[in-house]
Design an enzyme around this catalytic site. Structure first.
Site, PDB file in Angstrom:
ATOM      1  N   LYS A   1      46.880  31.568 -38.210  1.00  0.00           N
ATOM      2  CA  LYS A   1      46.341  32.931 -38.321  1.00  0.00           C
ATOM      3  C   LYS A   1      47.366  33.762 -39.091  1.00  0.00           C
ATOM      4  O   LYS A   1      48.566  33.469 -39.069  1.00  0.00           O
ATOM      5  CB  LYS A   1      46.168  33.546 -36.935  1.00  0.00           C
ATOM      6  CG  LYS A   1      45.242  32.752 -36.012  1.00  0.00           C
ATOM      7  CD  LYS A   1      43.820  33.227 -36.071  1.00  0.00           C
ATOM      8  CE  LYS A   1      42.946  32.515 -35.070  1.00  0.00           C
ATOM      9  NZ  LYS A   1      41.544  32.433 -35.503  1.00  0.00           N
TER      10      LYS A   1
ATOM     11  N   GLU B   1      43.914  31.192 -42.252  1.00  0.00           N
ATOM     12  CA  GLU B   1      43.188  32.444 -42.026  1.00  0.00           C
ATOM     13  C   GLU B   1      44.143  33.611 -42.250  1.00  0.00           C
ATOM     14  O   GLU B   1      45.301  33.562 -41.829  1.00  0.00           O
ATOM     15  CB  GLU B   1      42.664  32.495 -40.597  1.00  0.00           C
ATOM     16  CG  GLU B   1      41.605  31.441 -40.322  1.00  0.00           C
ATOM     17  CD  GLU B   1      41.050  31.555 -38.917  1.00  0.00           C
ATOM     18  OE1 GLU B   1      40.084  32.303 -38.730  1.00  0.00           O
ATOM     19  OE2 GLU B   1      41.602  30.911 -38.008  1.00  0.00           O
TER      20      GLU B   1
ATOM     21  N   ASP C   1      42.523  25.098 -30.837  1.00  0.00           N
ATOM     22  CA  ASP C   1      41.458  25.892 -31.456  1.00  0.00           C
ATOM     23  C   ASP C   1      40.986  25.293 -32.779  1.00  0.00           C
ATOM     24  O   ASP C   1      39.806  25.358 -33.108  1.00  0.00           O
ATOM     25  CB  ASP C   1      41.985  27.321 -31.684  1.00  0.00           C
ATOM     26  CG  ASP C   1      40.896  28.313 -32.050  1.00  0.00           C
ATOM     27  OD1 ASP C   1      39.802  28.238 -31.457  1.00  0.00           O
ATOM     28  OD2 ASP C   1      41.130  29.178 -32.913  1.00  0.00           O
TER      29      ASP C   1
ATOM     30  N   ASP D   1      19.979  34.502 -14.098  1.00  0.00           N
ATOM     31  CA  ASP D   1      21.392  34.297 -13.795  1.00  0.00           C
ATOM     32  C   ASP D   1      21.596  32.793 -13.665  1.00  0.00           C
ATOM     33  O   ASP D   1      21.154  32.185 -12.688  1.00  0.00           O
ATOM     34  CB  ASP D   1      21.777  35.023 -12.505  1.00  0.00           C
ATOM     35  CG  ASP D   1      23.257  34.823 -12.185  1.00  0.00           C
ATOM     36  OD1 ASP D   1      23.911  34.023 -12.894  1.00  0.00           O
ATOM     37  OD2 ASP D   1      23.739  35.457 -11.232  1.00  0.00           O
ATOM     38  N   LEU D   2      22.250  32.215 -14.646  1.00  0.00           N
ATOM     39  CA  LEU D   2      22.300  30.746 -14.698  1.00  0.00           C
ATOM     40  C   LEU D   2      23.204  30.142 -13.643  1.00  0.00           C
ATOM     41  O   LEU D   2      23.217  28.934 -13.444  1.00  0.00           O
ATOM     42  CB  LEU D   2      22.683  30.302 -16.094  1.00  0.00           C
ATOM     43  CG  LEU D   2      21.494  30.619 -17.012  1.00  0.00           C
ATOM     44  CD1 LEU D   2      21.937  31.016 -18.372  1.00  0.00           C
ATOM     45  CD2 LEU D   2      20.523  29.459 -17.046  1.00  0.00           C
TER      46      LEU D   2
ATOM     47  N   HIS E   1      38.323  20.935 -35.643  1.00  0.00           N
ATOM     48  CA  HIS E   1      37.934  21.099 -37.050  1.00  0.00           C
ATOM     49  C   HIS E   1      38.785  20.234 -37.999  1.00  0.00           C
ATOM     50  O   HIS E   1      38.241  19.515 -38.839  1.00  0.00           O
ATOM     51  CB  HIS E   1      38.071  22.562 -37.481  1.00  0.00           C
ATOM     52  CG  HIS E   1      37.313  23.532 -36.617  1.00  0.00           C
ATOM     53  ND1 HIS E   1      36.082  23.243 -36.086  1.00  0.00           N
ATOM     54  CD2 HIS E   1      37.596  24.792 -36.196  1.00  0.00           C
ATOM     55  CE1 HIS E   1      35.646  24.287 -35.389  1.00  0.00           C
ATOM     56  NE2 HIS E   1      36.557  25.226 -35.430  1.00  0.00           N
TER      57      HIS E   1
ATOM     58  N   HIS F   1      31.473  23.421 -35.896  1.00  0.00           N
ATOM     59  CA  HIS F   1      30.732  24.058 -36.987  1.00  0.00           C
ATOM     60  C   HIS F   1      31.284  23.682 -38.365  1.00  0.00           C
ATOM     61  O   HIS F   1      30.592  23.817 -39.357  1.00  0.00           O
ATOM     62  CB  HIS F   1      30.624  25.580 -36.791  1.00  0.00           C
ATOM     63  CG  HIS F   1      31.848  26.348 -37.140  1.00  0.00           C
ATOM     64  ND1 HIS F   1      32.892  26.508 -36.267  1.00  0.00           N
ATOM     65  CD2 HIS F   1      32.212  27.009 -38.279  1.00  0.00           C
ATOM     66  CE1 HIS F   1      33.828  27.232 -36.855  1.00  0.00           C
ATOM     67  NE2 HIS F   1      33.452  27.550 -38.068  1.00  0.00           N
TER      68      HIS F   1
ATOM     69  N   LYS G   1      32.053  24.524 -28.649  1.00  0.00           N
ATOM     70  CA  LYS G   1      33.462  24.352 -28.350  1.00  0.00           C
ATOM     71  C   LYS G   1      34.029  25.634 -27.726  1.00  0.00           C
ATOM     72  O   LYS G   1      33.417  26.677 -27.922  1.00  0.00           O
ATOM     73  CB  LYS G   1      34.225  23.954 -29.608  1.00  0.00           C
ATOM     74  CG  LYS G   1      34.586  25.121 -30.542  1.00  0.00           C
ATOM     75  CD  LYS G   1      35.399  24.670 -31.690  1.00  0.00           C
ATOM     76  CE  LYS G   1      36.856  24.994 -31.540  1.00  0.00           C
ATOM     77  NZ  LYS G   1      37.225  26.384 -31.833  1.00  0.00           N
TER      78      LYS G   1
ATOM     79  N   LYS H   1      29.444  22.762 -42.555  1.00  0.00           N
ATOM     80  CA  LYS H   1      29.760  23.460 -43.810  1.00  0.00           C
ATOM     81  C   LYS H   1      29.310  22.621 -45.009  1.00  0.00           C
ATOM     82  O   LYS H   1      29.437  21.388 -44.996  1.00  0.00           O
ATOM     83  CB  LYS H   1      31.264  23.741 -43.899  1.00  0.00           C
ATOM     84  CG  LYS H   1      31.706  24.812 -42.893  1.00  0.00           C
ATOM     85  CD  LYS H   1      33.140  25.219 -43.124  1.00  0.00           C
ATOM     86  CE  LYS H   1      33.627  26.121 -42.012  1.00  0.00           C
ATOM     87  NZ  LYS H   1      33.449  27.545 -42.271  1.00  0.00           N
TER      88      LYS H   1
END
Ligand code: BG6
Length: 492
Positions: A342, A218, A237, A86-87, A242, A180, A150, A184
């Site tokens: 989105k 997306e 987000d 348990d951190l 990004h 991330h 993130k 790519k």
């Protein structure tokens, strides 16, 4: 090289959806250094054998090439271990320390690992506490690195607080902030295109380039992440991290070396040169939207407000389009358009470099300007749109043709996923693809006036503009670029 990679949050979504499959791919590609151990850590009561069974079941849900055969899974999983910790409890860390310092005889390793990477795949509000406990347990030696997922904060102040807490234990060189998108393949190709070839550099400036567009679209909705998403929104987000990271890779000056700080210094300069927003331009140059019910990829889908865990009157934006400029000699006056959302008409990410039109047309018919398209997904490649003579006579109308480079086809055997690449870079201690704290804080500084303007607009009842799911966002996004005589690239 021997390593211990500790996945903190080892039973979480990120661990089984992204990190473990990426490690499996690296193992399959033969790039995961031999002599390593992967330790999943979480509060769930189970042992190593039970964790491996659990992981194998999760892997069955994965699509295509990421799903291993039973034999491959077992060979890979021989190096996967589990520790119940348990951190939040300082008293649990000595257990972790013992595990790291005393490899068991059957690991085939007599000493502790050369490299220890803690991957913090937990909620970021736990990062300060986890780092403090790791430090207090003596787990911050020079061979140790921490990888931070993130979202790192939700504004400048919270990002600074996280960076300060991490920095109290780990140096900047030990703290690897993941974006991330930097992992790519298309981003590697962009760097290669710009700095491995002489061809484009003379053209890579305001004299030849009319505008640059970055679209991260997306078709998916927020799905089961409504609760997280509603506290986050598209600006935090996707744009703050990004999209801005892609912008820095496009706009940066050539670094003097390939050293991580040479590159990150140049990226920081781009972020510092971005035209700052004020209350007026945040409203004029940024469009925010929220999807309503519609038809997306042939299927009727609900609106954002009907998604699970989303409050009925949420003003959270699921779409952002904005116009900015990089204020330096290379880019002065060139608009950079950023767009994400989105439930848009397509799931596609690309960068479009629109070159200037010929100064004096001598052929008949329209002369669409040249355009370079850097495709990130679904395919990964480059397209250069040129004009060619269509018929026998040079005076006939020209026709657009495209030079295509399909990296997916060209390098099929050696395709490397974003997390696979970033995990390997972290194990090898190469920092080029990780975001430095000053870059990250500068990106927050830049978006803050927009967040502030939206807070004021929300209070005045001026929420995001609605758009139908399956469309390209609110009409105001097209009007934003039309002001400069531009269009978003939608038919690639
Ligand atoms: C994540 C966002 O960082 O990136 C998600 O939190 C988004 O909302 C995802 O869906 C997109 O990543 P990719 O690689 O699928 O384009």
């Amino acid at each position: 090289m021997s390593f211990d990679l500790v996945l903190i949050g080892g039973t979480g979504d990120l661990a089984w959806r992204k990190l473990m499959p990426a490690l499996f791919q690296a193992w399959r590609h033969g790039t995961l250094p031999a002599g390593g151990r992967i330790l999943a850590v979480s509060r769930e009561p189970m042992d190593g054998a039970a964790y491996r069974v659990w992981l194998q079941q999760r892997f069955q849900d994965l699509a295509g090439p990421t799903r291993p055969s039973t034999g491959d899974f077992e060979r890979f999983a021989a190096q996967v271990h589990y520790l119940q910790v348990d951190l939040a409890q300082a008293g649990h860390y000595p257990r972790l320390q013992r595990w790291l310092k005393q490899p068991e005889a059957d690991e085939g390793r007599a000493a502790a690992a050369d490299t220890v990477v803690f991957y913090l795949a937990t909620s970021p509000h736990l990062f300060p506490q986890i780092c403090a406990h790791l430090g207090a347990a003596g787990l911050n030696g020079p061979e140790v690195r921490v990888v931070l997922e993130k979202p790192l904060g939700h504004d400048l102040e919270s990002a600074r607080a996280i960076n300060a807490a991490v920095g109290a234990v780990f140096s900047e060189r030990q703290a690897l902030r993941i974006d991330h998108y930097l992992g790519k393949s298309a981003v590697q190709n962009l760097t290669a295109l710009r700095f491995g070839n002489a061809l484009f550099e003379p053209l890579w400036r305001r004299e030849s380039i009319a505008s640059i567009e970055i679209t991260l679209a997306e078709s998916l909705g927020v799905g089961t992440r409504g609760d997280f998403y509603d506290r986050t929104g598209a600006l935090r987000d996707m744009i703050q991290n990004h999209a801005l990271q892609l912008l820095t890779m496009i706009a940066m000056e050539p670094p003097s070396t390939a050293h991580a700080d040479a590159i990150r210094d140049e990226k920081l300069k781009v972020l510092q040169a971005l035209k700052p927003f004020d209350a007026q331009s945040a409203r004029r140059d940024v469009v925010r939207g929220q999807y309503r019910a519609g038809v997306c990829e042939g299927r009727a889908v609900p609106g954002y407000l009907q998604e699970p865990s989303v409050p009925a009157h949420s003003a959270c934006e699921t779409f952002v389009a904005l116009r900015t400029e990089v204020r330096n000699w290379r880019w002065a006056g060139v608009p950079f358009y950023l767009r994400t959302g989105k439930r848009l008409a397509a799931g596609a990410a690309y960068i479009v470099v629109n070159f200037r039109a010929v100064p004096h047309p001598i052929f008949t018919g329209p002369h669409p300007a040249n355009r370079l398209v850097i495709k990130l997904q679904p395919e990964d490649g480059l397209e250069l749109h040129l004009l060619a003579a269509q018929g026998h006579s040079g005076t006939e109308a020209l026709a657009p043709v495209s030079l295509d480079l399909d990296f997916d086809k060209a390098f099929f055997e050696s395709r490397v996923g974003a997390y696979e690449r970033l995990l390997l870079e972290a194990l090898h201690g190469r920092l080029n693809l990780f975001v430095r704290s000053d870059e990250q804080e500068q990106a927050w500084r830049w978006v803050e006036p927009v967040l502030q303007a939206w807070r004021e607009d929300d209070a005045a009842g001026l929420g995001p503009r609605p758009y139908a799911a399956g469309s390209w966002g609110p009409a105001a996004a097209s009007a934003l670029v039309a002001r400069d005589g531009c269009n978003w690239a939608e038919e690639l």
